[in-house]
Design an enzyme around this catalytic site. Structure first.
Site, mmCIF file in Angstrom:
data_model
loop_
_atom_site.group_PDB
_atom_site.id
_atom_site.type_symbol
_atom_site.label_atom_id
_atom_site.label_comp_id
_atom_site.label_asym_id
_atom_site.label_seq_id
_atom_site.Cartn_x
_atom_site.Cartn_y
_atom_site.Cartn_z
ATOM 1 N N GLU A 73 1.304 -0.497 -5.077
ATOM 2 C CA GLU A 73 0.370 0.598 -5.373
ATOM 3 C C GLU A 73 1.230 1.779 -5.793
ATOM 4 O OE1 GLU A 73 -3.189 3.451 -3.770
ATOM 5 O OE2 GLU A 73 -1.641 2.808 -2.396
ATOM 6 N N ASP A 113 0.830 -1.210 0.000
ATOM 7 C CA ASP A 113 0.000 0.000 0.000
ATOM 8 C C ASP A 113 0.867 1.263 0.000
ATOM 9 O OD1 ASP A 113 -2.719 1.198 0.493
ATOM 10 O OD2 ASP A 113 -1.712 1.943 2.289
HETATM 11 C C1 NOJ Z 1 -4.262 3.355 -0.557
HETATM 12 C C2 NOJ Z 1 -5.438 2.465 -0.357
HETATM 13 O O1 NOJ Z 1 -5.774 1.855 -1.575
HETATM 14 C C3 NOJ Z 1 -6.549 3.325 0.193
HETATM 15 O O2 NOJ Z 1 -7.782 2.657 0.207
HETATM 16 C C4 NOJ Z 1 -6.131 3.789 1.565
HETATM 17 O O3 NOJ Z 1 -7.107 4.675 2.070
HETATM 18 C C5 NOJ Z 1 -4.782 4.507 1.522
HETATM 19 N N1 NOJ Z 1 -3.819 3.839 0.718
HETATM 20 C C6 NOJ Z 1 -4.208 4.633 2.908
HETATM 21 O O4 NOJ Z 1 -3.772 3.391 3.376
#
Ligand code: NOJ
Length: 570
Positions: A293, A233
């Site tokens: 991500e 993430d």
């Molecule tokens: C990216 C995640 O996909 C999202 O849903 C989240 O709110 C943020 N990172 C914080 O962890």
């Protein structure tokens, strides 16, 4: 030392060195003659566990619910599921605020349920990928509770604490991307802590080796339980400038009404790549995959995430297409050409739990199902690994909250009405046309849209023309046709503003993909000579149009938003 003792010690040493290597080699066996790894042939399916299936009927989905639908996923053609965070969490950010990395939130079940899910997945050749929230924990994590307890606590330096610049003045101008300042004052010690996301999500201090070690150990904990990899993430927010330099201003205001700034000193710092390499070293010991991500603005930035020696992420997500406005053949063609030219293994994503569903983004109100199929034909026939989002395969649409009172996602409450939050793309999976779309017997945590009446697994299974049956056939083709997995990418008709067409070529054969991205019928003349097919024979494999595509490659008539996939032989 005697000669025999010396040989014995040598043999011991050799075994010690050779064992981990051979174990590693065994786990990373290529799955084909091209040397590809399992994740290069896989279709990944993202599951938002709160919303997939509710086995205990409390309105929130759970791990047993996922387990009960593994056969559905198998039949669909999924090879791995990525489960968004299911760890204990106060659920401020619905799991992305983790209070214990090595357990399962009771809302979702138990570790035993998790182990069973992995085992049941294994029986069906479906791997489990977890979501690792690397940048921050919950403020209820024991590390942060200790950290905030005193300036000299053991975990103080596990987070980013600083004095304010002056009374009521934070250490610098950094902002949280979720609408608040980036710093929150903690009265107990009269210092500020930094958080890129909600104040309940304090940033970990990755410059502290103890943090790094603890986080690497978390990955080992799950690899040993059979997890096949992680989606990491928010990796680009891992490090901040230690000098806390203010970010420079940028023109305009954001959706929360704050002056924009260039996030130069709190994002995408080069140290991120050191952390990726370390996570990769551990992943390699277990033959596992790291998916990132990775929000990048161009292909060069994306390329960096693979690592200069291919020693960082195997699968940094290409999220750039999610920002394209509308359907423009030229824009897609140029992007895909650039990604291919970069020479890495692509990972195309068109939607997820943070992004308006693709059905809603691309739909024109008249051809929505055809468009959904056409977009599937695009991202599932390109060279690379594919990541789907649950419900894409049945044409689920966004169901945004109608008023601020209905919003669950905190950013929707803070930013209403400009920012409605992400509830709309996280609604319950639509299994049937019955009550609560068959997701739960209780009222679901988010409302089901009216379109669940027509777009649901049960009804679509019976309809040969459904989006679901198109996905099933497409995924079956992807598994059956080596050309779709191994073939190169050869663009056709590169000046056509409406039709995006390309070949995937492998061992003297090719698969032709022709996508009419416009609302009007189009005619194309695809001369395949330069691609090596001077007298091509065409046999259609899959077609989304109600009126069939007709003709030969030299003269094809394409209905609006049609997608045609055909085998080409010489
Ligand atoms: C990216 C995640 O996909 C999202 O849903 C989240 O709110 C943020 N990172 C914080 O962890």
């Amino acid at each position: 030392m005697t000669k025999s003792k010396f040989i014995y010690v040598l043999a011991l040493l050799a075994t010690a060195i050779a064992l981990p290597l051979s174990a590693r080699a065994q786990q990373q066996q290529p799955v084909d003659a091209e040397g590809h790894q399992w994740w290069q042939h896989s279709v990944f399916y993202e599951i938002y566990p709160r919303s997939f299936a509710d086995s205990d009927n409390n309105g929130v989905g759970d791990l047993k619910g996922i387990d009960l639908h593994l056969d559905y996923l198998k039949q669909l053609g999924v090879d791995a599921v990525w489960i968004t965070p299911c760890f204990p969490s106060p659920q401020v950010d619905f799991g992305y605020d983790v209070s214990d990395y090595e357990a399962v939130d009771p809302k979702y079940g138990t570790l035993a349920d998790f182990d069973k899910l992995v085992a049941d997945g294994k029986k069906r050749n479906i791997k489990v990928i977890l979501d690792f929230v690397v940048n921050h924990t919950s403020d209820k994590h024991k590390w942060f509770i200790d950290s905030r307890s005193s300036k000299i606590s053991m975990h103080r330096d596990w987070y980013i604490w600083r004095d304010g610049k002056g009374p009521n003045e934070p250490p610098n101008n950094w902002l949280s991307t979720f609408g608040s300042p980036g710093w929150t004052l903690d009265k107990k010690t009269n210092q500020y802590y930094y958080h890129y996301f909600y104040p309940e999500q304090p940033d970990l201090n990755w410059r502290n080796p103890a943090v790094e070690k603890a986080m690497l150990d978390v990955t080992r904990f799950w690899y040993k339980r059979g997890v096949a990899g992680f989606r990491l993430d928010a990796v680009d927010t891992l490090y901040e400038d230690p000098a806390l330099t203010d970010n420079p201003p940028a023109p305009g205001t954001d959706k929360f009404g704050r002056p924009n700034q260039i996030e130069q000193f709190n994002k995408k710092l080069p140290e991120v790549h050191d952390a990726m390499r370390k996570l990769r070293t551990v992943a390699d010991e277990y033959g596992s995959v790291l998916i990132g991500e990775t929000w990048t603005t161009n292909v060069n930035e994306l390329k960096d995430y693979y690592g200069a020696k291919n020693d960082e992420l195997q699968m940094p997500m290409d999220l750039m297409m999610t920002g394209f406005k509308g359907l423009n053949a030229k824009e897609y063609r140029e992007h895909i050409a650039a990604v291919n030219a970069a020479g890495q293994w692509p990972v195309y994503v068109i939607t997820n739990h943070d992004i308006v569903r693709s059905y809603t983004r691309y739909g024109d109100g008249a051809h929505n199902d055809d468009i959904a199929k056409m977009m599937a034909a695009l991202y599932l026939t390109l060279r690379g690994s594919a990541i789907m989002y649950y419900g894409e395969e049945i044409g689920m649409e966004n169901n945004d909250p109608k008023s601020r009172e209905d919003v669950q996602d905190p950013i929707g409450k803070i930013g209403w009405p400009l920012e409605k939050g992400r509830d709309g793309e996280r609604t319950p999976m639509q299994w049937t046309a019955g009550s609560n779309a068959g997701f739960s017997k209780a009222k679901p945590w988010l409302p089901v849209p009216a379109s669940a009446q027509t777009h649901n697994v049960e009804s679509e299974t019976k309809d040969p023309d459904s989006v679901l049956n198109f996905y099933r056939q497409l995924l079956a083709l992807r598994h059956k046709e080596p050309t779709l997995l191994e073939g190169d990418y050869f663009p056709l008709n590169e000046d056509d503003p409406n039709v995006f067409a390309y070949l995937r070529r492998y061992k003297g054969e090719a698969i032709l993909v022709v996508l009419n991205m416009s609302a009007t019928p189009q005619k194309v003349n695809l001369y395949l000579g330069p691609a090596g097919f001077t007298t091509p024979k065409i046999s259609i494999l899959l077609n989304n149009a109600h009126a069939p595509v007709v003709g030969t490659p030299e003269g094809l008539s394409l209905p609006p938003f049609s997608a045609m996939i055909a085998k080409i032989t010489q």
